[in-house]
Design a protein around this motif. Sequence first.
Motif, PDB file in Angstrom:
ATOM      1  N   GLN A  40       0.836  -1.207   0.000  1.00 45.17           N
ATOM      2  CA  GLN A  40       0.000   0.000   0.000  1.00 45.17           C
ATOM      3  C   GLN A  40       0.868   1.254   0.000  1.00 45.17           C
ATOM      4  O   GLN A  40       0.618   2.202  -0.756  1.00 45.17           O
ATOM      5  N   GLN A  41       1.880   1.253   0.835  1.00 43.94           N
ATOM      6  CA  GLN A  41       2.750   2.421   0.918  1.00 43.94           C
ATOM      7  C   GLN A  41       3.544   2.622  -0.370  1.00 43.94           C
ATOM      8  O   GLN A  41       3.721   3.754  -0.834  1.00 43.94           O
ATOM      9  N   ASP A  42       4.022   1.520  -0.974  1.00 45.11           N
ATOM     10  CA  ASP A  42       4.731   1.640  -2.251  1.00 45.11           C
ATOM     11  C   ASP A  42       3.825   2.228  -3.334  1.00 45.11           C
ATOM     12  O   ASP A  42       4.249   3.081  -4.128  1.00 45.11           O
ATOM     13  N   ALA A  43       2.581   1.756  -3.386  1.00 41.43           N
ATOM     14  CA  ALA A  43       1.641   2.278  -4.374  1.00 41.43           C
ATOM     15  C   ALA A  43       1.344   3.754  -4.130  1.00 41.43           C
ATOM     16  O   ALA A  43       1.237   4.540  -5.082  1.00 41.43           O
ATOM     17  N   GLN A  44       1.222   4.140  -2.870  1.00 43.27           N
ATOM     18  CA  GLN A  44       0.982   5.553  -2.560  1.00 43.27           C
ATOM     19  C   GLN A  44       2.178   6.417  -2.968  1.00 43.27           C
ATOM     20  O   GLN A  44       2.000   7.527  -3.495  1.00 43.27           O
ATOM     21  N   VAL A  45       3.394   5.908  -2.746  1.00 41.08           N
ATOM     22  CA  VAL A  45       4.592   6.655  -3.164  1.00 41.08           C
ATOM     23  C   VAL A  45       4.630   6.781  -4.680  1.00 41.08           C
ATOM     24  O   VAL A  45       4.964   7.834  -5.233  1.00 41.08           O
ATOM     25  N   ALA A  46       4.280   5.695  -5.381  1.00 45.22           N
ATOM     26  CA  ALA A  46       4.271   5.737  -6.843  1.00 45.22           C
ATOM     27  C   ALA A  46       3.242   6.751  -7.350  1.00 45.22           C
ATOM     28  O   ALA A  46       3.530   7.534  -8.263  1.00 45.22           O
ATOM     29  N   LEU A  47       2.051   6.772  -6.759  1.00 50.19           N
ATOM     30  CA  LEU A  47       1.030   7.749  -7.157  1.00 50.19           C
ATOM     31  C   LEU A  47       1.490   9.170  -6.870  1.00 50.19           C
ATOM     32  O   LEU A  47       1.304  10.079  -7.696  1.00 50.19           O
ATOM     33  N   ALA A  48       2.096   9.365  -5.699  1.00 52.51           N
ATOM     34  CA  ALA A  48       2.587  10.710  -5.369  1.00 52.51           C
ATOM     35  C   ALA A  48       3.692  11.138  -6.329  1.00 52.51           C
ATOM     36  O   ALA A  48       3.770  12.314  -6.715  1.00 52.51           O
ATOM     37  N   GLY A  49       4.553  10.198  -6.745  1.00 49.46           N
ATOM     38  CA  GLY A  49       5.607  10.536  -7.699  1.00 49.46           C
ATOM     39  C   GLY A  49       5.051  10.953  -9.044  1.00 49.46           C
ATOM     40  O   GLY A  49       5.525  11.916  -9.655  1.00 49.46           O
ATOM     41  N   ILE A  50       4.028  10.246  -9.519  1.00 48.84           N
ATOM     42  CA  ILE A  50       3.408  10.616 -10.797  1.00 48.84           C
ATOM     43  C   ILE A  50       2.780  11.994 -10.698  1.00 48.84           C
ATOM     44  O   ILE A  50       2.941  12.838 -11.598  1.00 48.84           O
ATOM     45  N   ARG A  51       2.062  12.249  -9.616  1.00 46.73           N
ATOM     46  CA  ARG A  51       1.421  13.555  -9.454  1.00 46.73           C
ATOM     47  C   ARG A  51       2.462  14.677  -9.343  1.00 46.73           C
ATOM     48  O   ARG A  51       2.252  15.787  -9.846  1.00 46.73           O
ATOM     49  N   ALA A  52       3.596  14.384  -8.694  1.00 49.50           N
ATOM     50  CA  ALA A  52       4.644  15.402  -8.579  1.00 49.50           C
ATOM     51  C   ALA A  52       5.228  15.741  -9.939  1.00 49.50           C
ATOM     52  O   ALA A  52       5.489  16.908 -10.250  1.00 49.50           O
ATOM     53  N   VAL A  53       5.447  14.728 -10.780  1.00 49.53           N
ATOM     54  CA  VAL A  53       5.999  14.971 -12.118  1.00 49.53           C
ATOM     55  C   VAL A  53       5.005  15.751 -12.967  1.00 49.53           C
ATOM     56  O   VAL A  53       5.378  16.697 -13.678  1.00 49.53           O
ATOM     57  N   VAL A  54       3.723  15.383 -12.893  1.00 53.95           N
ATOM     58  CA  VAL A  54       2.707  16.104 -13.662  1.00 53.95           C
ATOM     59  C   VAL A  54       2.631  17.562 -13.210  1.00 53.95           C
ATOM     60  O   VAL A  54       2.552  18.485 -14.035  1.00 53.95           O
ATOM     61  N   ALA A  55       2.682  17.790 -11.887  1.00 50.46           N
ATOM     62  CA  ALA A  55       2.642  19.170 -11.381  1.00 50.46           C
ATOM     63  C   ALA A  55       3.858  19.961 -11.827  1.00 50.46           C
ATOM     64  O   ALA A  55       3.761  21.143 -12.165  1.00 50.46           O
ATOM     65  N   THR A  56       5.017  19.318 -11.859  1.00 51.77           N
ATOM     66  CA  THR A  56       6.233  20.004 -12.301  1.00 51.77           C
ATOM     67  C   THR A  56       6.171  20.343 -13.784  1.00 51.77           C
ATOM     68  O   THR A  56       6.588  21.423 -14.207  1.00 51.77           O
TER      69      THR A  56
END
Length: 479
Positions: A346-362
Amino acid sequence: MSGKVFVNYRQRDAADNLLPHALLVEALADRLSVHFGRETVYFDTTLRLGEPYPSALRARLAETEVLVVVIHSTWLADLADRAGRRTDWVHDEIADALANGIRLLPVVLAGASMPRHQDLPETIREMANVQGIKLPFGSLAARLDTVVAEIELVVAPSPPGPVVTVEPPPDRSSLGAALGVLLLCVLVGAAGAATELAPFPELSAVWTAILFAVVLTFFLLIILAVSGSRFALRGPMNWLDERLARTANRAFVVFGVGVCLLGLLMTALMVVGRFGLSTDSVLLLMITIVMITVGFMGVVWLRNQERTPDWPAKPVAPEPYWVRRACVELETRLNAWQAPLPLARQQDAQVALAGIRAVVATMTAPEEVGLFAWWRKRSPWVTLTHAGLVAAALVMAILALVLDWVAGGPDVVSVLWWLGAVVVIAGAHVGAVAFEYGYYRAQIDAVGRTVEDRLASMDDRLAVLSRPGLIAAHCLRFD
């Protein structure tokens, strides 16, 4: 609100058999760990190897703000069976909590009820005055949300999601001039070696400089043509990018495309060679095209090979292709996973989702939208190689003008030719940058139209896999 949560429950009966409700309690602890943080919730299975049980338990109990007391159907009977023993951790934990003013939160499972005063030992009789929460069958998920909300009044939840920062790529624009000088030196050295090996006609210094400027400008025009083609074919290229992201063996696909392209170019040159070009000219063109094609496909191959051994991959650059690949990889994992989903996943998936959102925001940040900022940071092959070619071509054009003036003096015609060369060189560079920027923005727009729906779908899938009710049902079904 910096305390911890302690889960008090009976794991085994007097005969040391695992009680059926222990699996449900594990799902409850897992749900609390997701919301409040793994280090905030103490559950007996989280005890570290080699750690002494009594001292570790008392140390955690001293930091506790809320003691969750899980009451199952035979809770009172199990408590009575241990009344004569020297230590009963369920009883002792509740007694210590009452003595130290720790908030109790009784959670009553299906088939059980809150104990009455007369049913409890004197040391924990005050627990009968505490309002408990029932977890009836059929509404487990909703009632667990109530448990979480009650604890949240005392213990602060963990941050809403992992914070992932995108490391900006190094500023490579200052290397353009150095690369141009290096490229010029390599070309001059190659020309010197070629004159020793091949019978080139004698050229004056002016025409030699002009020839080098023309050759460099020819490469700039090739890059311009490639960039323009990518921009014109941005729709099919986006489709191909998505397919590559979903292809397991991307290196094989890139290699196959390169071989096909190279074969077509060679065939075209052989056909052209039959209409007047000499064998040496055709061979020279073939070698040039092979070098360009191999270099270009090598860049593409390396780009598609960029992989982080660990997952989730750490975002290092705000690139649309990285977003596509990360989405595909996470979707593949979520579709393959089955409930119960361990907390680590669960935590790995949450980190992966947060990473995608961070790249999109950047990618969509204002400082990333401008052409100049993108030119300096986001396009290595245009920024470095192209800038080096531009610098080398301009140096050769200026050298040709200076040598012409030294030989025959300044004149208007040479100045006009030089200005024309500068316009072509600068135009090729600016045009290629503009085309590449347009292609980059088209990729961002294509990703932006679908990424939110994909992320929402993955959020829903992760929520289903992490739902405590489903986890408990799965555990009980396969126990």
